[in-house]
Design a protein around this motif. Structure first.
Motif, short mmCIF file in Angstrom:
data_model
loop_
_atom_site.label_atom_id
_atom_site.label_comp_id
_atom_site.label_asym_id
_atom_site.label_seq_id
_atom_site.Cartn_x
_atom_site.Cartn_y
_atom_site.Cartn_z
N ARG A 61 42.23 14.71 18.30
CA ARG A 61 42.43 16.13 18.59
C ARG A 61 43.19 16.80 17.44
O ARG A 61 42.93 17.96 17.10
CB ARG A 61 43.25 16.29 19.87
CG ARG A 61 42.50 15.90 21.13
CD ARG A 61 43.42 16.00 22.34
NE ARG A 61 43.94 17.34 22.50
CZ ARG A 61 45.13 17.64 23.04
NH1 ARG A 61 45.92 16.69 23.46
NH2 ARG A 61 45.52 18.89 23.15
N THR A 62 44.14 16.09 16.86
CA THR A 62 44.94 16.66 15.77
C THR A 62 44.08 16.91 14.53
O THR A 62 44.16 17.97 13.90
CB THR A 62 46.13 15.71 15.44
OG1 THR A 62 46.87 15.53 16.64
CG2 THR A 62 47.01 16.26 14.35
N LEU A 63 43.25 15.92 14.19
CA LEU A 63 42.38 16.09 13.02
C LEU A 63 41.41 17.25 13.26
O LEU A 63 41.16 18.07 12.37
CB LEU A 63 41.60 14.79 12.74
CG LEU A 63 42.45 13.56 12.41
CD1 LEU A 63 41.58 12.31 12.31
CD2 LEU A 63 43.21 13.75 11.09
N ALA A 64 40.87 17.31 14.47
CA ALA A 64 39.92 18.39 14.79
C ALA A 64 40.62 19.75 14.76
O ALA A 64 40.06 20.74 14.27
CB ALA A 64 39.29 18.14 16.17
N ASN A 358 51.42 9.16 10.57
CA ASN A 358 51.12 8.60 9.24
C ASN A 358 49.63 8.67 8.96
O ASN A 358 49.21 8.96 7.83
CB ASN A 358 51.58 7.15 9.16
CG ASN A 358 53.05 7.02 8.79
OD1 ASN A 358 53.46 7.42 7.71
ND2 ASN A 358 53.84 6.48 9.69
N GLN A 359 48.81 8.35 9.97
CA GLN A 359 47.35 8.41 9.78
C GLN A 359 46.92 9.84 9.43
O GLN A 359 46.17 10.05 8.47
CB GLN A 359 46.62 7.98 11.07
CG GLN A 359 46.57 6.50 11.32
CD GLN A 359 45.52 5.79 10.48
OE1 GLN A 359 44.89 6.36 9.59
NE2 GLN A 359 45.33 4.52 10.75
N ALA A 360 47.40 10.80 10.22
CA ALA A 360 46.98 12.19 10.01
C ALA A 360 47.40 12.68 8.62
O ALA A 360 46.60 13.26 7.88
CB ALA A 360 47.59 13.08 11.10
N LEU A 361 48.66 12.38 8.25
CA LEU A 361 49.15 12.86 6.95
C LEU A 361 48.45 12.14 5.80
O LEU A 361 48.23 12.71 4.73
CB LEU A 361 50.67 12.68 6.86
CG LEU A 361 51.49 13.52 7.86
CD1 LEU A 361 52.98 13.23 7.73
CD2 LEU A 361 51.24 15.03 7.68
N SER A 362 48.04 10.88 6.04
CA SER A 362 47.32 10.14 4.98
C SER A 362 45.92 10.70 4.78
O SER A 362 45.43 10.79 3.64
CB SER A 362 47.25 8.66 5.33
OG SER A 362 48.55 8.11 5.34
N VAL A 363 45.25 11.08 5.87
CA VAL A 363 43.93 11.72 5.74
C VAL A 363 44.07 13.01 4.94
O VAL A 363 43.30 13.28 4.01
CB VAL A 363 43.33 12.01 7.15
CG1 VAL A 363 42.16 12.98 7.06
CG2 VAL A 363 42.89 10.72 7.82
N HIS A 364 45.08 13.78 5.27
CA HIS A 364 45.33 15.05 4.55
C HIS A 364 45.60 14.77 3.07
O HIS A 364 45.08 15.47 2.19
CB HIS A 364 46.53 15.76 5.21
CG HIS A 364 46.89 17.05 4.56
ND1 HIS A 364 47.96 17.18 3.71
CD2 HIS A 364 46.30 18.27 4.60
CE1 HIS A 364 48.03 18.44 3.28
NE2 HIS A 364 47.03 19.10 3.80
N TYR A 365 46.36 13.72 2.81
CA TYR A 365 46.71 13.37 1.42
C TYR A 365 45.46 13.00 0.62
O TYR A 365 45.27 13.46 -0.52
CB TYR A 365 47.70 12.21 1.43
CG TYR A 365 48.22 11.83 0.07
CD1 TYR A 365 49.27 12.53 -0.52
CD2 TYR A 365 47.64 10.78 -0.64
CE1 TYR A 365 49.74 12.20 -1.77
CE2 TYR A 365 48.11 10.43 -1.90
CZ TYR A 365 49.16 11.15 -2.46
OH TYR A 365 49.62 10.81 -3.72
N ILE A 366 44.59 12.20 1.22
CA ILE A 366 43.35 11.81 0.51
C ILE A 366 42.51 13.05 0.24
O ILE A 366 41.99 13.25 -0.87
CB ILE A 366 42.53 10.78 1.33
CG1 ILE A 366 43.29 9.45 1.46
CG2 ILE A 366 41.15 10.53 0.70
CD1 ILE A 366 42.64 8.44 2.41
N TYR A 367 42.40 13.93 1.25
CA TYR A 367 41.55 15.11 1.12
C TYR A 367 42.08 16.08 0.06
O TYR A 367 41.30 16.73 -0.63
CB TYR A 367 41.47 15.82 2.48
CG TYR A 367 40.40 16.89 2.57
CD1 TYR A 367 39.16 16.74 1.97
CD2 TYR A 367 40.64 18.06 3.29
CE1 TYR A 367 38.18 17.71 2.07
CE2 TYR A 367 39.66 19.04 3.40
CZ TYR A 367 38.44 18.87 2.79
OH TYR A 367 37.47 19.83 2.89
N THR A 368 43.41 16.17 -0.03
CA THR A 368 43.98 17.17 -0.95
C THR A 368 44.32 16.59 -2.33
O THR A 368 44.88 17.29 -3.16
CB THR A 368 45.25 17.81 -0.32
OG1 THR A 368 46.13 16.76 0.10
CG2 THR A 368 44.88 18.68 0.87
#
Ligand code: ADE
Length: 418
Positions: A61-64, A358-368
């Motif tokens: 839900r957070t990623l979406a 950590n998962q959510a922030l890591s996805v954001h980190y890879i994307y940015t």
């Protein structure tokens, strides 16, 4: 496109439980609130292979909410909460492919279905998605910015891929964040493994000899909680440093062969294969309970146990009793799959809050950070790890001390001694 799940009428119950978990995940909720406004994941497709639980639902839900298009499949055939899969598909409209008890071919079919979304980022708990991309979906590699990995076993596998020059894109080892393994592995596995054993057997732990095989973060947590329940805890460990730590922590340490003869309950948390093997089963007492809480079902030699048994029967839900030729009975929980997720609900939301932040922030980190990362296994950046700890403390209403200017100067100096 919606996914596949066991029974869509379970969606209302799944949603109720997802909301219950959410109120115990304040760090993830704060990220979701911010991302709902900022939309930093717009244009991103994420395919996740994680345990389908209430906590994972809140990560999805957070990623979406951040603008990502997400799809989810199970990272273990026995850990899926069918009501959660139903709610994700029906109430949240997030495609989820998971059915508790699915066979191996359905399990992989579901992995392929999330990969069919042509993700930019994959998320794994055990590295099955990355491995599937590598072995049979290499056409996806050019679109993939990277992946994240949740668990120790997956990180070991991905580091082996890197060492063999096979890792196709960057991976962030979420497991290695301090705010993940020191908390989720220790307190999460500790509590949820005990929870799984008790739910499956309703056995009394007090006074038993409880053998923990592996004294990593999961083993430390499990030993601590078993001791707290009044068990006599025995540790089996191959690493001299960890074994020494177990001794100093007050446990009895011995090889598996010796532990096999005295244990009442055995739990493996090593990430390795056949750590309880046929010669050990042959030495066990009548009525021994054997379980695994490591990621894959390889830690116990279940095939070997089948081979030496003269008969077997299900004596309770998720408890199989194997009869040996001399009449001794060995009780195996959850077919040797991870007992904390197969017989209980996995780690509580309070601890998954940090892991999934950590998962959510890591996805954001890879994307940015496109192009900045190479095809290597990276740790979670230290500033993200600290940010998760800071947010968790804030959510718990705990303030911490701050350094004075004098102390900062002292720590930066070298000339002030005796
Ligand atoms: N791994 C261990 N516990 C979990 C949970 N509750 N949700 C997702 N993954 C987990």
């Amino acid at each position: 496109m919606l996914g596949s799940c066991k029974d869509r009428t379970l969606a209302a119950e799944g949603k109720r439980r997802i909301e219950w978990a959410d109120q115990a995940m304040p760090v993830l909720a704060s990220i979701r609130e911010r991302w709902t406004v900022e939309q930093p994941l717009q244009g991103l497709r994420v395919a996740a292979c994680l345990h389908v639980t209430t906590e994972t639902a809140n990560l999805m839900r957070t990623l979406a909410a951040g603008g990502a298009q997400v799809s989810l499949c199970a990272s273990n055939p026995l850990s899926t909460q069918d009501d959660v899969a139903a709610a994700l598909n029906e109430a949240y409209k997030l495609p989820t492919f998971a059915i508790r008890g699915e066979d191996t071919s359905t399990y992989y079919e579901h992995l392929h279905q999330v990969l069919d979304t042509q993700p930019h980022i994959t998320m794994d708990d055990g590295a099955d998605l990355v491995n599937t991309v590598l072995s049979s979906r290499s056409e996806l590699i050019p679109h993939l910015l990277g992946s994240t990995e949740e668990t120790t076993t997956g990180v070991i596998r991905l580091k082996a891929m890197e060492a063999h020059g096979k890792l196709p894109f960057p991976v962030i080892a979420v497991n290695d964040a301090l705010t993940k393994h020191m908390f989720d592995n220790r307190y999460g596995t500790g509590q949820s493994t005990i929870d799984g054993i008790i739910r499956a057997t309703n056995t009394l732990l007090a006074g038993t000899t409880f053998v923990v095989v592996g004294y990593g973060w999961c083993g430390r947590g499990l030993a601590m909680r078993a001791k707290g329940m009044g068990a006599h805890v025995v540790i089996v460990e191959v690493d001299p440093l960890k074994a020494l730590e177990a001794v100093m922590d007050g446990y009895v340490v011995m090889p598996m062969r010796d532990a096999a003869q005295i244990g009442d309950i055995f739990v493996t948390v090593t990430g390795n294969k056949h750590v309880i093997d046929v010669p050990h089963f042959e030495l066990m007492k009548d009525g021994a309970i054997v379980a695994n809480s490591g990621h894959f079902d390889v830690e116990l030699n279940v095939k070997g146990l089948n081979a030496i048994a003269v008969s077997k029967r299900e004596v309770r839900h998720e408890v199989e009793e194997f009869m040996l030729s001399d009449g001794r009975r060995i009780r195996l929980l959850c077919q040797g799959r991870l007992v904390n997720l197969a017989a209980a609900e996995g780690h509580p939301a309070q601890v998954m809050d940090m892991s999934f932040a950590n998962q959510a922030l890591s996805v954001h980190y890879i994307y940015t950070n496109p192009g900045r990362l190479q095809a290597k296994v990276y740790p979670v950046p230290a500033e993200l790890d600290k940010e998760v700890a800071r947010l968790k403390l804030q959510a718990m209403g705990i303030q911490i001390e701050v350094l004075t200017e004098e102390q900062i100067a002292y720590l930066a100096s070298y000339d002030l001694g005796t």
